[in-house]
Enzyme design. Sequence first.
Site, PDB file in Angstrom:
ATOM      1  N   TYR A   1      -1.251  -0.470  10.343  1.00 21.03           N
ATOM      2  CA  TYR A   1      -1.459  -0.925   8.956  1.00 21.03           C
ATOM      3  C   TYR A   1      -0.253  -0.519   8.091  1.00 21.03           C
ATOM      4  O   TYR A   1       0.289  -1.339   7.335  1.00 21.03           O
ATOM      5  CB  TYR A   1      -2.748  -0.312   8.413  1.00 21.03           C
ATOM      6  CG  TYR A   1      -3.022  -0.607   6.962  1.00 21.03           C
ATOM      7  CD1 TYR A   1      -3.384  -1.890   6.556  1.00 21.03           C
ATOM      8  CD2 TYR A   1      -2.932   0.395   5.992  1.00 21.03           C
ATOM      9  CE1 TYR A   1      -3.641  -2.171   5.218  1.00 21.03           C
ATOM     10  CE2 TYR A   1      -3.193   0.124   4.664  1.00 21.03           C
ATOM     11  CZ  TYR A   1      -3.550  -1.164   4.277  1.00 21.03           C
ATOM     12  OH  TYR A   1      -3.795  -1.430   2.947  1.00 21.03           O
TER      13      TYR A   1
ATOM     14  N   SER B   1       0.856  -1.192   0.000  1.00 23.33           N
ATOM     15  CA  SER B   1       0.000   0.000   0.000  1.00 23.33           C
ATOM     16  C   SER B   1       0.889   1.238   0.000  1.00 23.33           C
ATOM     17  O   SER B   1       1.993   1.214   0.549  1.00 23.33           O
ATOM     18  CB  SER B   1      -0.871   0.017   1.252  1.00 23.33           C
ATOM     19  OG  SER B   1      -1.502   1.279   1.390  1.00 23.33           O
TER      20      SER B   1
HETATM   21  P1  NAP Z   1     -11.644  -5.901   0.813  1.00 25.23           P
HETATM   22  O1  NAP Z   1     -12.679  -5.779  -0.241  1.00 25.23           O
HETATM   23  O2  NAP Z   1     -12.016  -5.648   2.228  1.00 25.23           O
HETATM   24  O3  NAP Z   1     -10.987  -7.359   0.678  1.00 25.23           O
HETATM   25  C1  NAP Z   1     -10.135  -7.880   1.667  1.00 25.23           C
HETATM   26  C2  NAP Z   1      -9.950  -9.378   1.426  1.00 25.23           C
HETATM   27  O4  NAP Z   1      -9.079  -9.888   2.443  1.00 25.23           O
HETATM   28  C3  NAP Z   1     -11.280 -10.134   1.519  1.00 25.23           C
HETATM   29  O5  NAP Z   1     -11.313 -11.157   0.556  1.00 25.23           O
HETATM   30  C4  NAP Z   1     -11.219 -10.740   2.914  1.00 25.23           C
HETATM   31  O6  NAP Z   1     -11.891 -11.993   3.019  1.00 25.23           O
HETATM   32  C5  NAP Z   1      -9.720 -10.981   3.087  1.00 25.23           C
HETATM   33  N1  NAP Z   1      -9.406 -11.047   4.503  1.00 25.23           N
HETATM   34  C6  NAP Z   1      -9.480 -10.049   5.422  1.00 25.23           C
HETATM   35  N2  NAP Z   1      -9.177 -10.530   6.642  1.00 25.23           N
HETATM   36  C7  NAP Z   1      -8.919 -11.865   6.483  1.00 25.23           C
HETATM   37  C8  NAP Z   1      -8.571 -12.923   7.362  1.00 25.23           C
HETATM   38  N3  NAP Z   1      -8.438 -12.745   8.686  1.00 25.23           N
HETATM   39  N4  NAP Z   1      -8.381 -14.157   6.851  1.00 25.23           N
HETATM   40  C9  NAP Z   1      -8.558 -14.373   5.539  1.00 25.23           C
HETATM   41  N5  NAP Z   1      -8.888 -13.431   4.653  1.00 25.23           N
HETATM   42  C10 NAP Z   1      -9.078 -12.181   5.120  1.00 25.23           C
HETATM   43  O7  NAP Z   1     -10.427  -4.903   0.532  1.00 25.23           O
HETATM   44  P2  NAP Z   1      -9.488  -4.696  -0.748  1.00 25.23           P
HETATM   45  O8  NAP Z   1      -9.390  -3.249  -0.952  1.00 25.23           O
HETATM   46  O9  NAP Z   1      -9.905  -5.547  -1.868  1.00 25.23           O
HETATM   47  O10 NAP Z   1      -8.088  -5.186  -0.159  1.00 25.23           O
HETATM   48  C11 NAP Z   1      -7.215  -6.041  -0.862  1.00 25.23           C
HETATM   49  C12 NAP Z   1      -5.773  -5.679  -0.527  1.00 25.23           C
HETATM   50  O11 NAP Z   1      -5.481  -4.389  -1.053  1.00 25.23           O
HETATM   51  C13 NAP Z   1      -5.465  -5.592   0.968  1.00 25.23           C
HETATM   52  O12 NAP Z   1      -4.222  -6.186   1.231  1.00 25.23           O
HETATM   53  C14 NAP Z   1      -5.395  -4.090   1.238  1.00 25.23           C
HETATM   54  O13 NAP Z   1      -4.568  -3.793   2.328  1.00 25.23           O
HETATM   55  C15 NAP Z   1      -4.809  -3.631  -0.079  1.00 25.23           C
HETATM   56  N6  NAP Z   1      -5.014  -2.211  -0.372  1.00 25.23           N
HETATM   57  C16 NAP Z   1      -6.286  -1.725  -0.517  1.00 25.23           C
HETATM   58  C17 NAP Z   1      -6.455  -0.368  -0.781  1.00 25.23           C
HETATM   59  C18 NAP Z   1      -7.826   0.242  -0.979  1.00 25.23           C
HETATM   60  O14 NAP Z   1      -7.902   1.479  -1.131  1.00 25.23           O
HETATM   61  N7  NAP Z   1      -8.906  -0.520  -0.998  1.00 25.23           N
HETATM   62  C19 NAP Z   1      -5.335   0.472  -0.917  1.00 25.23           C
HETATM   63  C20 NAP Z   1      -4.073  -0.057  -0.762  1.00 25.23           C
HETATM   64  C21 NAP Z   1      -3.912  -1.410  -0.500  1.00 25.23           C
HETATM   65  P3  NAP Z   1     -13.431 -12.107   3.552  1.00 25.23           P
HETATM   66  O15 NAP Z   1     -14.171 -10.937   2.986  1.00 25.23           O
HETATM   67  O16 NAP Z   1     -13.896 -13.402   2.979  1.00 25.23           O
HETATM   68  O17 NAP Z   1     -13.354 -12.076   5.041  1.00 25.23           O
END
Ligand code: NAP
Length: 259
Positions: A155, A142
């Site tokens: 984070y 990130s």
């Molecule tokens: P999201 O829609 O909340 O997806 C998060 C995913 O991680 C979901 O599939 C969730 O599974 C899984 N997860 C969370 N906690 C978990 C656990 N304890 N065990 C197993 N799986 C778990 O968010 P996203 O934005 O797509 O995030 C994906 C990645 O991108 C993350 O690493 C995040 O830090 C990174 N990121 C996101 C952003 C942003 O702006 N959205 C920016 C920078 C980086 P379940 O839903 O099935 O629990």
Amino acid sequence: MRFRRRPVPRGAVALVTGASSGLGRAIAVALARDGAQVVVHGRDERRLARTARDTGGIPIAADLADPAQVRRLADEALRRAGRVDVLVHNAGVGWAGRFTDMPDNAAGRLLAVDLAAPIALTRSLLPPMLARGSGSLLFVTSIAGRTGVAGEAVYAAAKAGLDAFAESLRLELRGTGVTVGVLVPGVVDTDFFERRGAPYERRRPRPLPPERVAEAAVRAVAEGAAEVHAPRWLRLPVVVKAAAPGLYRTLAGRFGEHV
Ligand code: NAP
């Protein structure tokens, strides 16, 4: 929008963590479209089943906060798919607010999911890649880990740790046929913000669609890139921070997020 890029090798087996939602789901769909066999991971079984259906993938549910379930995920992926050629460490969780307001167990849980689990999963799945002389690891970090963000200290620390792990591993694996890359997203339009406990309320940068960031992820895998920023201009604050940290901190103090 599709980038012109090399496809991921047809038939490659790709394990995508956190594919039940948001960016991980979009990455799994993009990899499957390239012809990869995907193994999709998540916790929410209903949403995971939907991704599996849309990608023809193998669903495996596991809570990555639990080291025993991380080991089971690796074992089950190898048993059911035969091998893992591409490992996308995407699952992650945030927490927003003042560090001193963070509940006792929240920091440990965040570090377990965002940092310890990808390291443990790599430990399990890298040796067979090395034995075959090919493979690809992609870590979703990130911009928070590159710059630091007020209200997201743990984070940001987890993502910075993941970045350093990936960079070190990339140096260590030179010449082995296994590539290591990081995808550094800015703001992506997913459930991430609701889940971390604070919606995204800034006007800029505008959230990118997950499908667009997923294209950047698949490009990083296909080209064996060391790092990809999404959007690309996000390199700029990282470069300014490295070249002129004093200036960067002054600007971040003035325009950065406050809690
Ligand atoms: P999201 O829609 O909340 O997806 C998060 C995913 O991680 C979901 O599939 C969730 O599974 C899984 N997860 C969370 N906690 C978990 C656990 N304890 N065990 C197993 N799986 C778990 O968010 P996203 O934005 O797509 O995030 C994906 C990645 O991108 C993350 O690493 C995040 O830090 C990174 N990121 C996101 C952003 C942003 O702006 N959205 C920016 C920078 C980086 P379940 O839903 O099935 O629990």
